[in-house]
Scaffold this motif. Structure first.
Motif, PDB file in Angstrom:
ATOM      1  N   ALA A 203       0.813  -1.224   0.000  1.00  0.00           N
ATOM      2  CA  ALA A 203       0.000   0.000   0.000  1.00  0.00           C
ATOM      3  C   ALA A 203       0.845   1.273   0.000  1.00  0.00           C
ATOM      4  O   ALA A 203       0.402   2.314  -0.464  1.00  0.00           O
ATOM      5  N   GLN A 204       2.068   1.169   0.515  1.00  0.00           N
ATOM      6  CA  GLN A 204       2.969   2.324   0.571  1.00  0.00           C
ATOM      7  C   GLN A 204       2.414   3.508   1.357  1.00  0.00           C
ATOM      8  O   GLN A 204       2.760   4.657   1.097  1.00  0.00           O
ATOM      9  N   ARG A 205       1.520   3.217   2.265  1.00  0.00           N
ATOM     10  CA  ARG A 205       0.988   4.228   3.164  1.00  0.00           C
ATOM     11  C   ARG A 205       0.718   3.562   4.493  1.00  0.00           C
ATOM     12  O   ARG A 205       0.415   2.363   4.528  1.00  0.00           O
ATOM     13  N   ASN A 206       0.737   4.346   5.560  1.00  0.00           N
ATOM     14  CA  ASN A 206       0.264   3.840   6.843  1.00  0.00           C
ATOM     15  C   ASN A 206      -1.260   3.879   6.854  1.00  0.00           C
ATOM     16  O   ASN A 206      -1.879   4.582   6.051  1.00  0.00           O
ATOM     17  N   MET A 207      -1.867   3.142   7.785  1.00  0.00           N
ATOM     18  CA  MET A 207      -3.335   3.077   7.799  1.00  0.00           C
ATOM     19  C   MET A 207      -3.974   4.448   8.003  1.00  0.00           C
ATOM     20  O   MET A 207      -5.026   4.736   7.440  1.00  0.00           O
ATOM     21  N   ASN A 208      -3.343   5.296   8.828  1.00  0.00           N
ATOM     22  CA  ASN A 208      -3.957   6.610   9.063  1.00  0.00           C
ATOM     23  C   ASN A 208      -3.994   7.448   7.785  1.00  0.00           C
ATOM     24  O   ASN A 208      -4.747   8.406   7.693  1.00  0.00           O
ATOM     25  N   GLN A 209      -3.162   7.064   6.792  1.00  0.00           N
ATOM     26  CA  GLN A 209      -3.161   7.812   5.523  1.00  0.00           C
ATOM     27  C   GLN A 209      -4.023   7.120   4.462  1.00  0.00           C
ATOM     28  O   GLN A 209      -4.055   7.561   3.319  1.00  0.00           O
ATOM     29  N   ILE A 210      -4.661   6.026   4.866  1.00  0.00           N
ATOM     30  CA  ILE A 210      -5.547   5.321   3.933  1.00  0.00           C
ATOM     31  C   ILE A 210      -6.982   5.433   4.433  1.00  0.00           C
ATOM     32  O   ILE A 210      -7.887   5.859   3.709  1.00  0.00           O
ATOM     33  N   GLY A 211      -7.161   5.051   5.690  1.00  0.00           N
ATOM     34  CA  GLY A 211      -8.517   5.004   6.258  1.00  0.00           C
ATOM     35  C   GLY A 211      -8.909   3.556   6.425  1.00  0.00           C
ATOM     36  O   GLY A 211      -9.061   2.824   5.454  1.00  0.00           O
ATOM     37  N   GLY A 212      -9.005   3.112   7.694  1.00  0.00           N
ATOM     38  CA  GLY A 212      -9.308   1.697   7.948  1.00  0.00           C
ATOM     39  C   GLY A 212     -10.789   1.465   7.998  1.00  0.00           C
ATOM     40  O   GLY A 212     -11.603   2.364   7.809  1.00  0.00           O
TER      41      GLY A 212
END
Ligand code: SAM
Length: 317
Positions: free
Chosen positions: A308-317
């Motif tokens: 994903a190359q992003r942390n979850m906070n930058q994606i939205g869980g």
């Protein structure tokens, strides 16, 4: 609308901010996030255009998430307008719960029907540790406020972390005996390369069965969780297994990040930009994103980390 593998895509997760008032160790770095400038983020109007565009393609369920959605200014107004969007049948929100004493009632009145509250432990010290400074008492007050506000459903989400909260599986599950809530155990996803947890932290959902042999199996409800119930409980126990038993074949969701990227799959690096587009252009970009949704998220384990190359906070869980 259907994707190219015949899955009906009806669920949008919209991340409204990357910012959070906690710093969960498996989710984001200790120093928080590099604050983006306003012109890199979707405006409230762009978020609502994206929701309308998505609804016109058959999205019926919308989840507002983050970061922590309740730190976003005007979150109640955003929810009110999103809930009133033609085609949106159900508005849900995911939160760490700590700001619910202030927001539970206004959110319910604005049309939020279902809440997911993240709660990984019932131990004050462990809560402070995992959230890097949060107070369990705030989350519990939030749960009380949510219970009083009359949501259709409240789910408590606990990420399973070996050596951290596996000993609390029975205690967390017992919340379903005290409150009319579902408790869901979610396998830890290897998202964040600098995360604090090693291979021993990844435990499969079957660990829940070992701790709770008395669980009674329930028929599936169309969601991604395998469902069970403790005898006499007011709510269900759910198990979500993105690692040990993926559910990509029934994935019905797409995501939009706060910086305006559509992610057709959580664990893919593919992203399509909608920042700055008109509503019609957003609709066509969303259509393309749905059609390029991959068949599955690919190998995922401690050794094959998310792409994903992003942390979850930058994606939205
Ligand atoms: N701040 C809100 C909250 O705490 O629920 C919403 C955003 S948070 C990113 C949404 C969900 O993602 C939470 O339930 C959190 O536990 C989950 N999450 C974050 N990182 C994860 C990981 N590495 N593995 C599994 N779940 C994760």
């Amino acid at each position: 609308m259907k994707d190219s593998y015949g899955r009906e895509i009806s669920y949008l997760r919209l991340s409204v901010t990357e910012l959070c008032n906690l710093r969960c160790r498996y989710c984001m770095p200790a120093e928080g996030v590099c604050k983006k400038s306003h012109n890199e983020l979707l405006t409230q109007e762009e978020m609502l255009s994206a929701v309308r565009a998505a609804a016109s393609l058959g999205i019926e369920k919308l989840r507002v998430t983050g970061g922590e959605p309740l730190v976003k200014p005007d979150i109640v107004a955003l929810c009110r307008e999103a809930a009133a969007t033609e085609g949106i049948k159900e508005l849900c929100l995911t939160t760490n719960g700590t700001l619910l004493p202030r927001f539970a009632k206004p959110l319910r009145e604005a049309g939020v029907r279902r809440l997911n509250i993240s709660l990984d432990t019932l131990d004050e010290d462990k809560y402070r540790y995992i959230t890097r400074g949060g107070q369990l008492e705030d989350a519990m007050r939030g749960l009380e406020a949510a219970s009083e506000a009359g949501f259709d459903k409240i789910k408590l989400n606990a990420v399973l972390i070996g050596g951290f909260n596996d000993d609390e599986i029975p205690r967390l599950a017992e919340l379903t005996l005290r409150y009319p809530v579902d408790v869901r155990f979610i396998e830890l996803m290897p998202m964040y390369d600098g995360g604090d947890f090693g291979p021993e932290a990844f435990i499969p959902y079957t660990a829940v069965h070992e701790h709770l042999p008395e669980l009674e199996e329930l028929p599936p409800d169309g969601g991604v969780a395998k469902l069970y119930r403790l005898p006499g409980a007011l709510g269900n126990i759910g198990m979500i297994s993105p690692i040990s038993a993926h559910f990509c074949a029934s994935c019905n969701r797409i995501r939009i990040t706060a910086d305006g990227k559509i992610k057709p799959c959580l664990h893919s690096s593919d992203e399509l930009t909608i920042k700055g587009l008109s509503e019609d252009e957003m609709r066509e970009t969303l259509r393309g994103a749905i059609l390029q949704k991959p068949r599955w998220h690919g190998e995922l384990s401690y050794l094959s980390r998310s792409r994903a190359q992003r942390n979850m906070n930058q994606i939205g869980g």
